[in-house]
Design an enzyme around this catalytic site. Structure first.
Site, short mmCIF file in Angstrom:
data_model
loop_
_atom_site.label_atom_id
_atom_site.label_comp_id
_atom_site.label_asym_id
_atom_site.label_seq_id
_atom_site.Cartn_x
_atom_site.Cartn_y
_atom_site.Cartn_z
N GLY A 99 28.46 34.28 39.03
CA GLY A 99 29.41 34.35 40.14
C GLY A 99 28.98 35.33 41.20
O GLY A 99 29.80 36.08 41.75
N ALA A 119 27.64 34.82 44.26
CA ALA A 119 27.54 34.39 45.66
C ALA A 119 28.43 35.19 46.59
O ALA A 119 28.11 35.37 47.77
CB ALA A 119 27.91 32.91 45.77
N LYS A 170 41.70 37.45 30.73
CA LYS A 170 41.09 38.76 30.93
C LYS A 170 41.26 39.64 29.68
O LYS A 170 40.39 40.44 29.36
CB LYS A 170 41.70 39.43 32.17
CG LYS A 170 41.39 38.67 33.46
CD LYS A 170 39.94 38.87 33.89
CE LYS A 170 39.20 37.61 34.12
NZ LYS A 170 37.82 37.83 34.61
N SER A 222 40.01 42.85 33.66
CA SER A 222 40.91 43.18 34.77
C SER A 222 41.85 44.30 34.36
O SER A 222 42.23 44.41 33.19
CB SER A 222 41.76 41.95 35.13
OG SER A 222 42.90 42.34 35.88
N GLY A 236 32.09 38.24 46.70
CA GLY A 236 33.01 39.11 45.98
C GLY A 236 32.34 40.17 45.14
O GLY A 236 31.30 40.72 45.50
N THR A 246 38.74 40.57 47.83
CA THR A 246 37.86 39.40 47.63
C THR A 246 38.67 38.12 47.83
O THR A 246 39.90 38.14 47.91
CB THR A 246 37.28 39.37 46.20
OG1 THR A 246 38.35 39.06 45.29
CG2 THR A 246 36.61 40.69 45.83
N TYR A 269 46.04 33.80 33.48
CA TYR A 269 44.89 34.54 34.02
C TYR A 269 44.69 35.83 33.24
O TYR A 269 43.57 36.14 32.81
CB TYR A 269 45.14 34.86 35.50
CG TYR A 269 44.14 35.80 36.11
CD1 TYR A 269 44.49 37.12 36.40
CD2 TYR A 269 42.84 35.39 36.37
CE1 TYR A 269 43.56 38.01 36.95
CE2 TYR A 269 41.91 36.27 36.91
CZ TYR A 269 42.29 37.57 37.20
OH TYR A 269 41.37 38.45 37.75
N1 LIG Z 1 39.30 40.86 43.04
C1 LIG Z 1 40.05 41.53 42.18
O1 LIG Z 1 41.06 42.17 42.53
C2 LIG Z 1 39.69 41.51 40.74
C3 LIG Z 1 38.80 40.57 40.21
N2 LIG Z 1 38.56 40.61 38.86
C4 LIG Z 1 37.58 39.70 38.26
O2 LIG Z 1 36.32 39.90 38.90
C5 LIG Z 1 35.54 38.70 38.83
C6 LIG Z 1 35.05 38.34 40.22
O3 LIG Z 1 36.21 38.09 40.99
P1 LIG Z 1 36.19 38.17 42.58
O4 LIG Z 1 34.88 38.64 43.07
O5 LIG Z 1 37.42 38.90 42.97
O6 LIG Z 1 36.41 36.64 42.91
P2 LIG Z 1 35.77 35.72 44.04
O7 LIG Z 1 36.52 34.42 43.96
O8 LIG Z 1 35.69 36.45 45.32
O9 LIG Z 1 34.25 35.49 43.52
C7 LIG Z 1 34.04 34.81 42.32
C8 LIG Z 1 32.70 34.11 42.39
O10 LIG Z 1 32.53 33.39 41.18
C9 LIG Z 1 32.19 32.05 41.48
N3 LIG Z 1 32.62 31.14 40.41
C10 LIG Z 1 33.88 30.69 40.19
N4 LIG Z 1 33.88 29.83 39.15
C11 LIG Z 1 32.60 29.74 38.70
C12 LIG Z 1 31.95 29.01 37.68
N5 LIG Z 1 32.63 28.15 36.90
N6 LIG Z 1 30.62 29.19 37.49
C13 LIG Z 1 29.92 30.03 38.30
N7 LIG Z 1 30.46 30.74 39.31
C14 LIG Z 1 31.79 30.59 39.50
C15 LIG Z 1 32.86 31.75 42.80
O11 LIG Z 1 32.25 30.65 43.46
C16 LIG Z 1 32.67 33.07 43.54
O12 LIG Z 1 31.45 33.12 44.21
C17 LIG Z 1 36.47 37.66 38.20
O13 LIG Z 1 36.16 37.54 36.82
C18 LIG Z 1 37.88 38.25 38.39
O14 LIG Z 1 38.77 37.82 37.38
C19 LIG Z 1 39.14 41.49 38.01
C20 LIG Z 1 40.01 42.41 38.52
C21 LIG Z 1 40.32 42.53 39.90
C1 LIG Z 2 46.10 39.01 40.84
C2 LIG Z 2 45.03 38.30 41.56
C3 LIG Z 2 44.12 37.54 40.65
C4 LIG Z 2 44.20 36.25 40.37
C5 LIG Z 2 45.30 35.42 40.88
C6 LIG Z 2 45.52 34.20 40.02
O1 LIG Z 2 46.28 33.27 40.75
C7 LIG Z 2 46.32 34.48 38.76
O2 LIG Z 2 46.52 33.29 38.05
C8 LIG Z 2 47.62 35.06 39.16
C9 LIG Z 2 47.87 36.30 38.79
C10 LIG Z 2 49.07 36.90 39.30
C11 LIG Z 2 49.18 38.24 39.13
C12 LIG Z 2 50.28 38.92 39.74
C13 LIG Z 2 50.20 40.21 39.74
C14 LIG Z 2 49.06 40.87 39.07
C15 LIG Z 2 49.29 42.06 38.52
C16 LIG Z 2 48.24 42.75 37.77
O3 LIG Z 2 48.52 43.51 36.87
C17 LIG Z 2 46.78 42.53 38.16
C18 LIG Z 2 46.26 43.86 38.56
C19 LIG Z 2 45.00 43.96 38.93
C20 LIG Z 2 43.96 42.94 38.64
C21 LIG Z 2 43.83 41.84 39.66
C22 LIG Z 2 42.81 40.83 39.09
O4 LIG Z 2 42.54 40.84 37.89
O5 LIG Z 2 42.26 40.01 39.87
#
Ligand SMILES: NC(=O)C1=CN([C@@H]2O[C@H](COP(=O)(O)OP(=O)(O)OC[C@H]3O[C@@H](n4cnc5c(N)ncnc54)[C@H](O)[C@@H]3O)[C@@H](O)[C@H]2O)C=CC1
Ligand SMILES: CC/C=C\C[C@H](O)[C@H](O)/C=C/C=C/C=C\C=C\C(=O)C/C=C\CCC(=O)O
Length: 263
Positions: free
Chosen positions: A12, A14, A162, A145, A16, A195, A158
């Site tokens: 992943g 590309a 995690k 997360s 974020g 992101t 979700y």
């Molecule tokens: N953004 C946030 O607040 C938080 C994100 N996370 C976790 O961090 C990780 C990265 O999330 P972000 O960068 O925020 O999301 P994002 O959506 O910005 O980036 C995720 C990347 O993974 C790629 N991806 C999605 N499904 C895929 C698959 N099946 N195979 C290969 N690549 C795939 C997407 O195309 C994208 O480039 C995730 O596991 C998310 O759950 C955890 C906590 C907080």
């Molecule tokens: C929260 C954003 C991440 C993913 C959104 C998805 O739609 C998911 O299915 C929905 C989650 C909704 C969450 C609502 C509130 C989240 C509260 C938390 O405790 C999460 C706190 C930080 C981590 C965020 C993350 O893991 O991306």
């Protein structure tokens, strides 16, 4: 761990957080293979990184981490094989790829990507890194997360995925293949970061989009670079195995101990 000259694989990557992890590893002197299901964004990111760090240090492969067989195109098996063939070894693996979603039919895909993708990536990493299997040791960092350290009625599926990553990683850290194979397994628990995943919260993927958005609005968000700094600590610090590192804008980095209290 001296990252200079090591080989890393990031899923992943590309955009974020995955892109930030990839750039932090390249900045520290590693060679990196990153994959993504989004070919267009992956190629665009590859072009930028190749011009900055050189085509001998970064490769991009299209790969869907939920694809468990070679039949369906580029799988994780292919990605690991290609990385080793290209760079000669694999020392660092980051299972980062993840998606959000709560309602049918999306939630099944969330489990496939977030849980099965991380399990597959961790099993392959142990196969390629463990000295018990001919590897040279190394480190696996899985991305959970901050939400997994709590409960949340608005993102149960979700956050269940995690939480699974949290338990998987802490358990594998004590697994013989890791322990006697010179492989450390750590888990990063970021709070909100700026992101697409957070920006794209919508009716389709949350129970109550207003609650989720309000939660995000009231929780100061980190930049992906802030999160990458915490990620690199888990890579470099060889005393960290089975570590659970939470990071947030408000409190920075906090190592977590997970206990069960009995009433
Ligand atoms: N953004 C946030 O607040 C938080 C994100 N996370 C976790 O961090 C990780 C990265 O999330 P972000 O960068 O925020 O999301 P994002 O959506 O910005 O980036 C995720 C990347 O993974 C790629 N991806 C999605 N499904 C895929 C698959 N099946 N195979 C290969 N690549 C795939 C997407 O195309 C994208 O480039 C995730 O596991 C998310 O759950 C955890 C906590 C907080
Ligand atoms: C929260 C954003 C991440 C993913 C959104 C998805 O739609 C998911 O299915 C929905 C989650 C909704 C969450 C609502 C509130 C989240 C509260 C938390 O405790 C999460 C706190 C930080 C981590 C965020 C993350 O893991 O991306």
């Amino acid at each position: 761990m001296q990252v200079e000259g090591k080989v890393a694989l990031v899923t992943g990557g590309a955009e974020g957080l995955g892109r930030a992890f990839t750039e932090a590893l390249l900045e520290a002197g590693a060679k990196v293979c990153f994959c993504d299901v989004n070919t267009e964004q992956g190629e665009s990111t590859y072009t930028v990184l190749k011009s900055k760090y050189g085509s001998d240090r970064v490769i991009f492969q299209k790969c869907d981490v939920s694809n468990q067989t070679e039949m369906e195109g580029k799988s994780l098996n292919y990605l690991f094989r290609c990385t080793k063939e290209t760079f000669g070894n694999i020392d660092i693996v980051c299972n980062n790829a993840g998606i959000g979603g709560e309602k049918p039919p999306l939630w099944g895909k969330v489990v496939d990507v977030n849980v099965k993708g991380c399990i597959c990536g961790t099993l392959l990493a142990l196969d390629y890194l463990s000295t018990e299997k001919g590897g040279s040791g190394g480190v696996i960092v899985n991305i959970s997360s901050a939400g997994a350290l709590n409960i949340n009625p608005y993102g149960p599926v979700y956050l269940a995925t995690k939480s699974a990553i949290l338990s998987l990683s802490r358990s594998f850290a004590q697994n013989p293949l890791a322990c006697s194979g010179g492989v450390r397994v750590n888990v990063l628990c970021p709070s909100f970061a700026e992101t697409s995943l957070v920006r794209n919260i919508s009716e389709q993927n949350t129970y109550d989009v207003n609650v989720a958005r309000k939660f995000v609005e009231h929780t100061p968000s980190m930049s992906p670079k802030d999160v990458a700094e915490a990620f690199m600590e888990l890579v470099v610090d060889e005393s960290k195995n089975g570590a659970v590192l939470k990071c947030s804008k408000e409190k920075g980095k906090q190592y977590c101990t997970i206990n069960v209290t009995y009433s």
